[in-house]
Design a protein around this motif. Structure first.
Motif, PDB file in Angstrom:
ATOM      1  N   GLN A 139       3.675 -10.692  59.543  1.00  0.00           N
ATOM      2  CA  GLN A 139       4.083  -9.691  58.879  1.00  0.00           C
ATOM      3  C   GLN A 139       3.310  -8.365  59.008  1.00  0.00           C
ATOM      4  O   GLN A 139       2.191  -8.786  59.609  1.00  0.00           O
ATOM      5  N   TRP A 140       3.789  -7.298  59.022  1.00  0.00           N
ATOM      6  CA  TRP A 140       3.188  -6.057  59.257  1.00  0.00           C
ATOM      7  C   TRP A 140       1.768  -6.121  58.400  1.00  0.00           C
ATOM      8  O   TRP A 140       0.705  -5.441  58.867  1.00  0.00           O
ATOM      9  N   LYS A 141       1.591  -6.548  57.257  1.00  0.00           N
ATOM     10  CA  LYS A 141       0.284  -6.643  56.613  1.00  0.00           C
ATOM     11  C   LYS A 141      -0.700  -7.483  57.257  1.00  0.00           C
ATOM     12  O   LYS A 141      -1.945  -7.636  57.122  1.00  0.00           O
ATOM     13  N   ASP A 142      -0.103  -8.335  58.273  1.00  0.00           N
ATOM     14  CA  ASP A 142      -1.309  -9.262  59.057  1.00  0.00           C
ATOM     15  C   ASP A 142      -1.869  -8.398  60.236  1.00  0.00           C
ATOM     16  O   ASP A 142      -2.604  -8.966  60.763  1.00  0.00           O
ATOM     17  N   ARG A 202       6.889  -0.853  66.163  1.00  0.00           N
ATOM     18  CA  ARG A 202       7.315  -0.679  64.687  1.00  0.00           C
ATOM     19  C   ARG A 202       7.889   0.663  64.561  1.00  0.00           C
ATOM     20  O   ARG A 202       8.952   0.703  63.606  1.00  0.00           O
ATOM     21  N   HIS A 232       9.841  -2.010  58.129  1.00  0.00           N
ATOM     22  CA  HIS A 232       8.573  -2.111  58.730  1.00  0.00           C
ATOM     23  C   HIS A 232       7.604  -1.844  57.717  1.00  0.00           C
ATOM     24  O   HIS A 232       6.574  -1.525  57.712  1.00  0.00           O
ATOM     25  N   ASP A 262       5.675  -6.454  54.079  1.00  0.00           N
ATOM     26  CA  ASP A 262       6.193  -7.799  53.950  1.00  0.00           C
ATOM     27  C   ASP A 262       7.165  -8.143  54.954  1.00  0.00           C
ATOM     28  O   ASP A 262       7.622  -9.312  55.173  1.00  0.00           O
ATOM     29  N   ASP A 263       7.437  -7.209  55.846  1.00  0.00           N
ATOM     30  CA  ASP A 263       8.765  -7.275  56.725  1.00  0.00           C
ATOM     31  C   ASP A 263       8.023  -8.062  58.047  1.00  0.00           C
ATOM     32  O   ASP A 263       6.833  -8.009  58.281  1.00  0.00           O
ATOM     33  N   TYR A 264       8.749  -8.868  58.518  1.00  0.00           N
ATOM     34  CA  TYR A 264       8.182  -9.709  59.849  1.00  0.00           C
ATOM     35  C   TYR A 264       8.269  -8.741  61.098  1.00  0.00           C
ATOM     36  O   TYR A 264       9.043  -7.889  61.191  1.00  0.00           O
ATOM     37  N   GLN A 272      12.122 -10.004  63.717  1.00  0.00           N
ATOM     38  CA  GLN A 272      12.832 -10.479  62.533  1.00  0.00           C
ATOM     39  C   GLN A 272      14.587 -10.402  63.130  1.00  0.00           C
ATOM     40  O   GLN A 272      15.097  -9.865  64.167  1.00  0.00           O
ATOM     41  N   ARG A 302      14.644 -13.170  58.147  1.00  0.00           N
ATOM     42  CA  ARG A 302      13.805 -14.088  58.457  1.00  0.00           C
ATOM     43  C   ARG A 302      13.498 -13.707  60.060  1.00  0.00           C
ATOM     44  O   ARG A 302      13.813 -13.024  60.681  1.00  0.00           O
ATOM     45  N   PRO A 303      12.327 -14.710  60.788  1.00  0.00           N
ATOM     46  CA  PRO A 303      11.889 -14.458  61.838  1.00  0.00           C
ATOM     47  C   PRO A 303      12.821 -14.815  62.851  1.00  0.00           C
ATOM     48  O   PRO A 303      13.918 -15.458  62.581  1.00  0.00           O
TER      49      PRO A 303
END
Length: 229
Positions: free
Chosen positions: A108-111, A157, A163, A166-168, A171, A176-177
């Motif tokens: 996810q973008w937070k990663d 992005r 984006h 929490d978005d993958y 996707q 979902r992925p």
């Protein structure tokens, strides 16, 4: 057959394995059959249906070691030139960070920490299992975000409709992925368009390892990057 579980002995299993091998099954296929039966028997032991595990000192046919086939850095550049989004960014992550496919699909973008130049691997995705814990404890890690990959992800992005944190990254309809099977098919199609040799999507992980070693990275650094125990 009709043999009771408690009457199965190691010699019975060895004879069964030898029979599969004599039937001209590939060694890897024999090993798969062996693991399926072993899993069943271990469940029987765990449930106390039987008291003894007959899987002791069984000799399996040797699986021949094949030389790894993967893309070099020039071929990866050619692959990315012919790839289409969102798979282009996915292929770049696999080739330039060494993540497993399931780990990349779960991102996810937070990663993605553009400031700290890091990719945080905390989960993995599979079509049947959904979002799960990583493969091993050592799979939970932070991987260096290379500048060239950071630029590609920022560009990716910008072209996404959603984006948020929490978005993958990769996707399907924002819910979902991407489906792993579809990702592999698009990879094969891209190889064909780029007129490159046939390799697997997982081979991009081997490409990353090869490039790291040729660039002077230590075995320990590579071990951490790949999430190996």
């Amino acid at each position: 057959g009709k043999k009771r579980l408690r009457n199965i002995r190691p010699l019975d299993i060895q004879s069964w394995v030898d029979g599969l091998a004599a039937g001209k099954l590939a060694p890897a296929t024999v090993g798969r059959c062996y693991r399926y039966l072993r899993s069943c028997i271990k469940s029987a032991v765990a449930w106390e249906v039987i008291s003894n595990d007959p899987f002791k000192k069984i000799n399996l046919p040797r699986v021949p070691r094949e030389e790894l086939s993967f893309l070099d850095h020039k071929e990866i550049r050619k692959l990315l030139e012919k790839a289409k989004e969102p798979e282009k960014a996915l292929f770049a992550v696999l080739a330039l960070s060494g993540l497993r496919l399931g780990e990349a699909l779960a991102l996810q973008w937070k990663d993605i920490d553009f400031d700290m130049k890091a990719i945080y691997v905390t989960k993995a995705y599979s079509y049947w299992g959904g979002i799960q814990e990583p493969k091993t404890a050592s799979s939970r890690r932070a991987v260096t975000l290379l500048p060239v990959l950071a630029d590609m992800l920022l560009d990716h992005r910008e072209h996404m409709k959603k984006h948020g944190p929490d978005d993958y990254l990769f996707q399907t309809r924002g819910l979902r992925p991407l489906d792993p099977a579809n990702a592999r098919k698009r990879f094969d199609d891209t190889l064909t368009r780029a007129k490159l040799k046939s390799v697997t999507l997982h081979s991009l992980r081997h490409s990353f390892a090869s490039i790291m070693l040729s660039s002077g990275a230590s075995i320990k650094a590579l071990q951490h990057a790949l999430g190996h125990s």
